[in-house]
Scaffold this motif. Structure first.
Motif, PDB file in Angstrom:
ATOM      1  N   ALA A 122      -4.189 -18.264   1.384  1.00 42.49           N
ATOM      2  CA  ALA A 122      -3.269 -17.295   0.787  1.00 42.49           C
ATOM      3  C   ALA A 122      -2.087 -17.014   1.703  1.00 42.49           C
ATOM      4  CB  ALA A 122      -3.998 -16.004   0.462  1.00 42.49           C
ATOM      5  N   GLY A 123      -0.897 -17.091   1.136  1.00 45.85           N
ATOM      6  CA  GLY A 123       0.318 -16.811   1.891  1.00 45.85           C
ATOM      7  C   GLY A 123       0.890 -18.002   2.613  1.00 45.85           C
ATOM      8  N   LYS A 124       0.142 -19.085   2.711  1.00 49.51           N
ATOM      9  CA  LYS A 124       0.632 -20.275   3.407  1.00 49.51           C
ATOM     10  C   LYS A 124       1.437 -21.139   2.442  1.00 49.51           C
ATOM     11  CE  LYS A 124      -3.273 -20.322   6.609  1.00 49.51           C
ATOM     12  NZ  LYS A 124      -4.453 -21.081   7.107  1.00 49.51           N
ATOM     13  N   PRO A 125       2.429 -21.858   2.959  1.00 49.65           N
ATOM     14  CA  PRO A 125       3.252 -22.696   2.068  1.00 49.65           C
ATOM     15  C   PRO A 125       2.406 -23.687   1.282  1.00 49.65           C
ATOM     16  CG  PRO A 125       4.240 -22.536   4.249  1.00 49.65           C
ATOM     17  CD  PRO A 125       2.869 -21.913   4.363  1.00 49.65           C
ATOM     18  N   PHE A 126       2.800 -23.885   0.046  1.00 48.17           N
ATOM     19  CA  PHE A 126       2.074 -24.816  -0.829  1.00 48.17           C
ATOM     20  C   PHE A 126       2.569 -26.240  -0.535  1.00 48.17           C
ATOM     21  CE2 PHE A 126       0.735 -25.610  -5.545  1.00 48.17           C
ATOM     22  CZ  PHE A 126      -0.122 -26.610  -5.104  1.00 48.17           C
ATOM     23  N   LEU A 127       2.097 -26.790   0.578  1.00 43.66           N
ATOM     24  CA  LEU A 127       2.420 -28.174   0.901  1.00 43.66           C
ATOM     25  C   LEU A 127       1.437 -29.065   0.167  1.00 43.66           C
ATOM     26  CD1 LEU A 127       3.255 -27.898   4.689  1.00 43.66           C
ATOM     27  CD2 LEU A 127       4.815 -28.105   2.763  1.00 43.66           C
ATOM     28  N   LEU A 128       1.938 -29.886  -0.701  1.00 40.92           N
ATOM     29  CA  LEU A 128       1.094 -30.693  -1.577  1.00 40.92           C
ATOM     30  C   LEU A 128       0.203 -31.634  -0.788  1.00 40.92           C
ATOM     31  CD1 LEU A 128       3.866 -31.481  -4.177  1.00 40.92           C
ATOM     32  CD2 LEU A 128       1.841 -30.099  -4.639  1.00 40.92           C
ATOM     33  N   ILE A 129      -1.047 -31.700  -1.183  1.00 48.42           N
ATOM     34  CA  ILE A 129      -1.954 -32.707  -0.637  1.00 48.42           C
ATOM     35  C   ILE A 129      -1.534 -34.059  -1.206  1.00 48.42           C
ATOM     36  CG2 ILE A 129      -4.401 -33.340  -0.401  1.00 48.42           C
ATOM     37  CD1 ILE A 129      -5.065 -30.411  -1.095  1.00 48.42           C
ATOM     38  N   ASP A 130      -1.911 -35.144  -0.555  1.00 41.27           N
ATOM     39  CA  ASP A 130      -1.376 -36.453  -0.941  1.00 41.27           C
ATOM     40  C   ASP A 130      -1.573 -36.781  -2.410  1.00 41.27           C
ATOM     41  OD1 ASP A 130      -4.099 -36.758  -0.687  1.00 41.27           O
ATOM     42  OD2 ASP A 130      -4.011 -38.578   0.525  1.00 41.27           O
ATOM     43  N   TRP A 131      -2.739 -36.484  -2.963  1.00 36.84           N
ATOM     44  CA  TRP A 131      -2.977 -36.820  -4.362  1.00 36.84           C
ATOM     45  C   TRP A 131      -2.114 -35.963  -5.292  1.00 36.84           C
ATOM     46  CZ3 TRP A 131      -4.804 -33.473  -8.083  1.00 36.84           C
ATOM     47  CH2 TRP A 131      -5.414 -32.294  -7.639  1.00 36.84           C
ATOM     48  N   GLN A 132      -1.884 -34.698  -4.882  1.00 38.00           N
ATOM     49  CA  GLN A 132      -1.030 -33.830  -5.676  1.00 38.00           C
ATOM     50  C   GLN A 132       0.425 -34.299  -5.628  1.00 38.00           C
ATOM     51  OE1 GLN A 132      -1.939 -30.160  -3.614  1.00 38.00           O
ATOM     52  NE2 GLN A 132      -3.334 -29.492  -5.248  1.00 38.00           N
ATOM     53  N   GLU A 133       0.880 -34.680  -4.429  1.00 35.36           N
ATOM     54  CA  GLU A 133       2.258 -35.155  -4.290  1.00 35.36           C
ATOM     55  C   GLU A 133       2.468 -36.452  -5.067  1.00 35.36           C
ATOM     56  OE1 GLU A 133       5.660 -36.176  -0.943  1.00 35.36           O
ATOM     57  OE2 GLU A 133       3.821 -35.120  -0.353  1.00 35.36           O
ATOM     58  N   GLN A 134       1.444 -37.300  -5.062  1.00 34.22           N
ATOM     59  CA  GLN A 134       1.535 -38.547  -5.829  1.00 34.22           C
ATOM     60  C   GLN A 134       1.816 -38.260  -7.303  1.00 34.22           C
ATOM     61  OE1 GLN A 134       0.621 -42.165  -4.696  1.00 34.22           O
ATOM     62  NE2 GLN A 134       2.091 -42.094  -6.354  1.00 34.22           N
ATOM     63  N   ILE A 135       1.069 -37.306  -7.857  1.00 29.87           N
ATOM     64  CA  ILE A 135       1.240 -36.959  -9.276  1.00 29.87           C
ATOM     65  C   ILE A 135       2.635 -36.393  -9.528  1.00 29.87           C
ATOM     66  CG2 ILE A 135       0.487 -35.351 -11.078  1.00 29.87           C
ATOM     67  CD1 ILE A 135      -2.376 -35.676  -9.895  1.00 29.87           C
ATOM     68  N   ILE A 136       3.059 -35.454  -8.700  1.00 25.55           N
ATOM     69  CA  ILE A 136       4.368 -34.826  -8.905  1.00 25.55           C
ATOM     70  C   ILE A 136       5.483 -35.854  -8.799  1.00 25.55           C
ATOM     71  CG2 ILE A 136       5.997 -33.126  -8.003  1.00 25.55           C
ATOM     72  CD1 ILE A 136       3.552 -31.984  -9.528  1.00 25.55           C
ATOM     73  N   ARG A 137       5.409 -36.719  -7.805  1.00 25.62           N
ATOM     74  CA  ARG A 137       6.454 -37.740  -7.642  1.00 25.62           C
ATOM     75  C   ARG A 137       6.462 -38.710  -8.820  1.00 25.62           C
ATOM     76  NH1 ARG A 137       9.361 -38.134  -3.225  1.00 25.62           N
ATOM     77  NH2 ARG A 137       8.859 -36.803  -1.445  1.00 25.62           N
ATOM     78  N   ASP A 138       5.289 -39.121  -9.255  1.00 23.76           N
ATOM     79  CA  ASP A 138       5.228 -40.069 -10.358  1.00 23.76           C
ATOM     80  C   ASP A 138       5.746 -39.461 -11.655  1.00 23.76           C
ATOM     81  OD1 ASP A 138       4.089 -41.791  -8.580  1.00 23.76           O
ATOM     82  OD2 ASP A 138       2.079 -41.779  -9.449  1.00 23.76           O
TER      83      ASP A 138
END
Length: 543
Positions: free
Chosen positions: A52-68
């Protein structure tokens, strides 16, 4: 560097993350568009627990989905994918990712008066993602200045463009007229039917240039659901059996034959293991499931993302499906057959199955099933049982009788008409509640035989049905109602190794399976090759 950024940077370094977009061709991937989407989300913050309160830095699988999804563009410059299906076990960060996508579509997609909707099985479930999104807004100063929160209405309004994110009420399936830019479906596997899905995805975004239907769920347990339909499409695309350039599939899970107690298997299904999912929690759940078999299915479904049915599935459905040989009712006319009748209560399913014994060694046992349900109860049963009774009725696999109770007279007349087409030698029936119909059928000239539901009567034909299925000596034409009932069977075993279907413990209705077993028994006893019984030839089969 803030602690959250430092942790995420370490995670990425350890994982050696490199984007590998799922795209039609290299020119379709626009890095700037993908970077913009990732940058927007990483301005948000986590809202729960130690994160809680920490930046939402995407985990690799999450970033893969967003980028795709946000970086794969058509030549027109609009997004290629309008449907993203994400299937992943619990506690991997589904709700946070869905909330971030909802805010991105509402506030960061440069869409004037965008309508973004949150959907789930009920408003309370849909509110889970909304509450995360609301907290993300309050924790982001830039958004907090620009977003009006209408908490009582479950609505967020992005003031610069007049766009909003709205949780829908349960009765929306009966409404139309949406102009959707985005739909977030949380836990699609809990949808009781396909109505809400169809209303929100079939044409509701036609007026938008790049609508996105973001479907996120764990595996379910109902293979007659809209989620299974979408899951199957995703699997077909991933395996190269189908092509749909607008559909983006992601499935994290394990195969049915994987060792569910192996930590390597846990890692395969849980891409956030060790990050948002503690391996100690998974280990504890696994140990508990090993000690209590009743928990095994929940572990497989929720932790390993396996589609499950029940604790002890009797029939291997891949073997049953291999027996989907065509059954032509016309070509069976005049042939000897044996019936099995399983009467329902006045408001439930009634099943009548004809079993045609083989004419020679190369022939098969042909199954011809019939099912009835009160016409007025179909909508209620679809909502309550989450089963496609309405679809089966339209397809002709499920018959109806008028009113809200089963019309036994209609069924008797139907069986009488079948007797004019087929040489029905005997009809086996469950004694419970069948007295009047039995008398009426006897009055029509049928030979009607009572059939006990205990181990003594049920075990031999139940084992024989399994044997014939494994040998592919039975033909059922892939009748979907019968397949569903066969797949529902839970088997009870006595100390002597006898078996019988257990209606109380089976996951759903098995009336058609019971009727099939009774019909098979009469066919085996009286209608084997050269009119001899398989039981007489080799005794009872023990499996």
């Amino acid at each position: 560097m803030p602690a959250g950024l430092k942790e995420a940077a370490v995670i990425r370094k350890l994982r050696k993350y490199t984007p590998t977009p799922f795209k039609a061709n290299d020119s379709a991937y626009n890095k700037q568009a993908a970077d913009n989407a990732v940058a927007f989300i990483e301005c948000l913050a986590h809202t729960k627990g130690t994160w809680a309160g920490k930046p939402f830095l995407l985990i690799d699988w999450q970033e893969q989905i967003i980028r795709d999804v946000f970086g794969t563009l058509k030549t027109s410059g609009y997004r290629q994918f309008n449907t993203a299906y994400i299937e992943i076990p619990k506690k991997n960060g589904k709700s946070e990712l869905a909330a971030a996508v909802a805010l991105l579509l509402t506030c960061g997609d440069n869409e004037e008066r965008a309508e973004v909707y949150g959907c789930a099985a009920d408003r309370q479930q849909a509110s889970i993602v909304f509450e995360v999104a609301k907290d993300m807004v309050t924790m982001c100063p830039a958004l907090a200045k620009r977003v009006k929160i209408l908490a009582s209405q479950k609505r967020l309004v992005y003031l610069p463009t007049g766009s909003y994110y709205q949780v829908l009420s349960a009765d929306v399936a009966n409404k139309h007229g949406f102009n959707t830019h985005g739909v977030i479906f949380d836990e699609l596997h809990t949808q009781p039917n396909r109505r809400l899905f169809d209303v929100m995805t079939k044409g509701s975004g036609d007026a938008r240039m790049q609508p996105l239907y973001f479907l996120i769920t764990t595996a379910g347990d109902n293979t007659n659901s809209i989620c299974w339909e979408v899951h199957s499409k995703a699997q077909d695309i991933l395996n190269g059996r189908k092509t749909d350039p607008t559909f983006y599939p992601v499935i994290y899970g394990t195969e049915e034959n994987d060792s569910w107690t192996d930590p390597k298997v846990w890692k395969k299904a849980n891409p956030s293991l060790g990050i948002t999912v503690g391996i100690d929690k998974v280990k504890a759940a696994c140990e508990s499931a090993q000690q209590n078999p009743a928990e095994e299915n929940a572990f497989r479904q929720l932790r390993l993302n396996q589609w499950v049915k029940q604790a002890i599935r009797w029939m291997p459905m891949e073997a049953w499906d291999k027996c989907a040989f065509p059954v032509d009712p016309k070509s069976l006319e005049g042939r000897i057959c044996y019936g099995g009748l399983d009467l329902s209560s006045s408001t439930d399913i009634t099943a009548f199955v004809l079993m045609f014994p083989p004419l020679d060694d190369d022939d098969k046992y042909f199954v011809l099933p019939f099912f009835w349900i009160p016409e007025d109860n179909i909508d209620l049963r679809v909502r309550r049982d989450h089963v496609n009774y309405d679809l089966w009725q339209k397809q002709g696999f499920l018959l109806t009788t008028e009113g809200n109770v089963v019309h036994y007279g209609f069924i008797e007349t139907f069986i009488e008409q079948l007797g004019m087409k087929y040489n029905i030698r005997e009809i086996a029936f469950d004694r419970w509640g069948a007295v009047q119909m039995v008398q009426n059928l006897e009055g029509m000239g049928f030979t009607v035989v009572p059939f006990g539901q205990g181990f003594k009567d049920m075990s031999p034909p139940t084992k024989e049905l399994m044997k014939l299925t494994l040998e592919q000596r039975i033909a059922h034409g892939s009748q979907p109602v019968l397949r569903w009932m066969i797949d529902n069977i839970y088997i009870r075993t006595d100390p002597a190794g006898n078996i019988k279907p257990d209606k109380e413990k089976s996951t759903e209705k098995i009336d058609g399976a019971v009727a099939t077993i009774m019909a098979l028994d009469r066919a085996l006893r009286n209608g084997g090759l050269e009119n001899s019984s398989v039981y007489d030839g080799r005794g009872l089969l023990l499996i």
